[in-house]
Design an enzyme around this catalytic site. Structure first.
Site, mmCIF file in Angstrom:
data_model
loop_
_atom_site.group_PDB
_atom_site.id
_atom_site.type_symbol
_atom_site.label_atom_id
_atom_site.label_comp_id
_atom_site.label_asym_id
_atom_site.label_seq_id
_atom_site.Cartn_x
_atom_site.Cartn_y
_atom_site.Cartn_z
ATOM 1 N N CYS A 1 0.798 -1.232 0.000
ATOM 2 C CA CYS A 1 0.000 0.000 0.000
ATOM 3 C C CYS A 1 0.828 1.278 0.000
ATOM 4 O O CYS A 1 0.489 2.238 -0.699
ATOM 5 C CB CYS A 1 -0.994 0.002 1.148
ATOM 6 S SG CYS A 1 -0.292 0.181 2.801
ATOM 7 N N HIS B 1 -2.928 1.004 7.150
ATOM 8 C CA HIS B 1 -3.152 0.944 5.694
ATOM 9 C C HIS B 1 -3.247 2.361 5.130
ATOM 10 O O HIS B 1 -4.100 3.151 5.545
ATOM 11 C CB HIS B 1 -4.414 0.163 5.351
ATOM 12 C CG HIS B 1 -4.746 0.218 3.892
ATOM 13 N ND1 HIS B 1 -3.910 -0.301 2.919
ATOM 14 C CD2 HIS B 1 -5.806 0.769 3.230
ATOM 15 C CE1 HIS B 1 -4.434 -0.081 1.727
ATOM 16 N NE2 HIS B 1 -5.583 0.572 1.886
ATOM 17 N N ASP C 1 -7.843 4.155 -3.773
ATOM 18 C CA ASP C 1 -6.995 3.165 -3.112
ATOM 19 C C ASP C 1 -6.559 2.122 -4.124
ATOM 20 O O ASP C 1 -7.300 1.195 -4.441
ATOM 21 C CB ASP C 1 -7.754 2.516 -1.957
ATOM 22 C CG ASP C 1 -6.865 1.634 -1.095
ATOM 23 O OD1 ASP C 1 -5.679 1.454 -1.450
ATOM 24 O OD2 ASP C 1 -7.350 1.137 -0.060
#
Length: 285
Positions: free
Chosen positions: A80, A117, A132
């Site tokens: 991420c 995250h 995302d």
């Protein structure tokens, strides 16, 4: 809303042309909701999710020069921090307003997971979008409009965004599974600095309780399927809900990563990855 100096994110170091070439995207790219959707889809489809540099002992450097060298020039994947740090500076170079946010994965975890995250909030055209490109095979293919009750159908996968109970600054992203909704993660709208990302990235790439240390983990998104490799377990999930599961052998690791995840390793790198795999389940040796 962006916080702190824009220079902290090193957007000026991004090779925009090389990144867009990696995504297979050409201009014009005005800062509109349609451009955001187009870029988000292109990134999610082009660049895999993977943690192999942790297993290879290299660690994860989230300075933009290091990230673009890995994901753009060397055509590798990342997790991420790499995906969303890179995507955020591209958006900023194109004129979007981006805020880096932290989410707490919910998933099937029996106890609370750390809020580590990294995901993005993008303001464009008077609206705010959740972006995302770094949540792997359960993450959205396209941005999701930040509005209570938003439902977004994306290539056979359906997402819902809702306010967290009793809050106007906290949200939950859900994925439809069968007849029910499965919570992916919770996030608050507090923006973060680069140093916050450095600290969280260090934890998630080094701590023994991190899901990305001590195991092989890769994911790939396509229009109508999602592919996940967790240690030796390879799972292919289709948009219609069907799936296939099998366990991989040592001698197919290098070819599998190349052909299914578009990650090319040297012979020596592949040996290190194989050494990190557990023994095959009984009956699959």
């Amino acid at each position: 809303m962006q916080i702190g100096s824009a220079a902290q994110w090193q957007a000026d170091k991004l090779d925009v042309e090389a990144y867009l070439d990696r995504l297979g995207v050409a201009g014009p790219l005005e800062p509109t909701a349609e451009t955001l959707r187009r870029l988000h889809r292109a990134h999610a489809l082009a660049i895999p999710f993977e943690n192999l540099d942790i297993l290879l002992g290299r660690g994860i450097d989230i300075d933009i020069e290091a990230v673009q060298d890995k994901l753009v020039r060397r055509r590798r994947g990342g997790y991420c921090y790499e995906h969303n740090m890179l995507f955020a500076v591209l958006l900023e170079r194109l004129g979007f307003e981006v805020t880096r946010l932290y989410a707490r994965p919910v998933l099937d975890a029996p106890k609370p997971l750390p809020r580590t995250h990294l995901m993005l909030s993008v303001a464009v055209g008077g609206e705010t979008w959740l972006a995302d490109v770094g949540f792997g095979d359960e993450g959205p293919l396209e941005p999701v409009l930040v509005r209570d009750g938003t439902v977004s159908e994306q290539g056979g996968w359906t997402y819902r965004l809702s306010r967290a109970e009793g809050s106007d600054k906290e949200w939950v992203l859900w994925l439809q599974r069968g007849d029910g909704w499965f919570p992916l993660y919770w996030y608050a709208t507090e923006g973060h600095h680069h140093i916050d990302c450095v600290v969280a990235n260090y934890f998630i790439s080094t701590h023994s309780s991190s899901p990305f240390t001590g195991r092989v983990f890769l994911e790939r998104i396509a229009e109508d399927w999602r592919l996940n490799l967790n240690h030796r377990k390879l799972t292919l999930t289709r948009a219609d809900g069907s799936s296939e599961v099998r366990y991989i052998a040592d001698d197919e690791v290098r070819t599998l990563l190349d052909e299914r995840f578009d990650i090319e390793l040297t012979e020596d790198e592949a040996k290190v990855v194989v050494a990190a795999l557990p023994a095959p389940p009984a009956g699959d040796a």
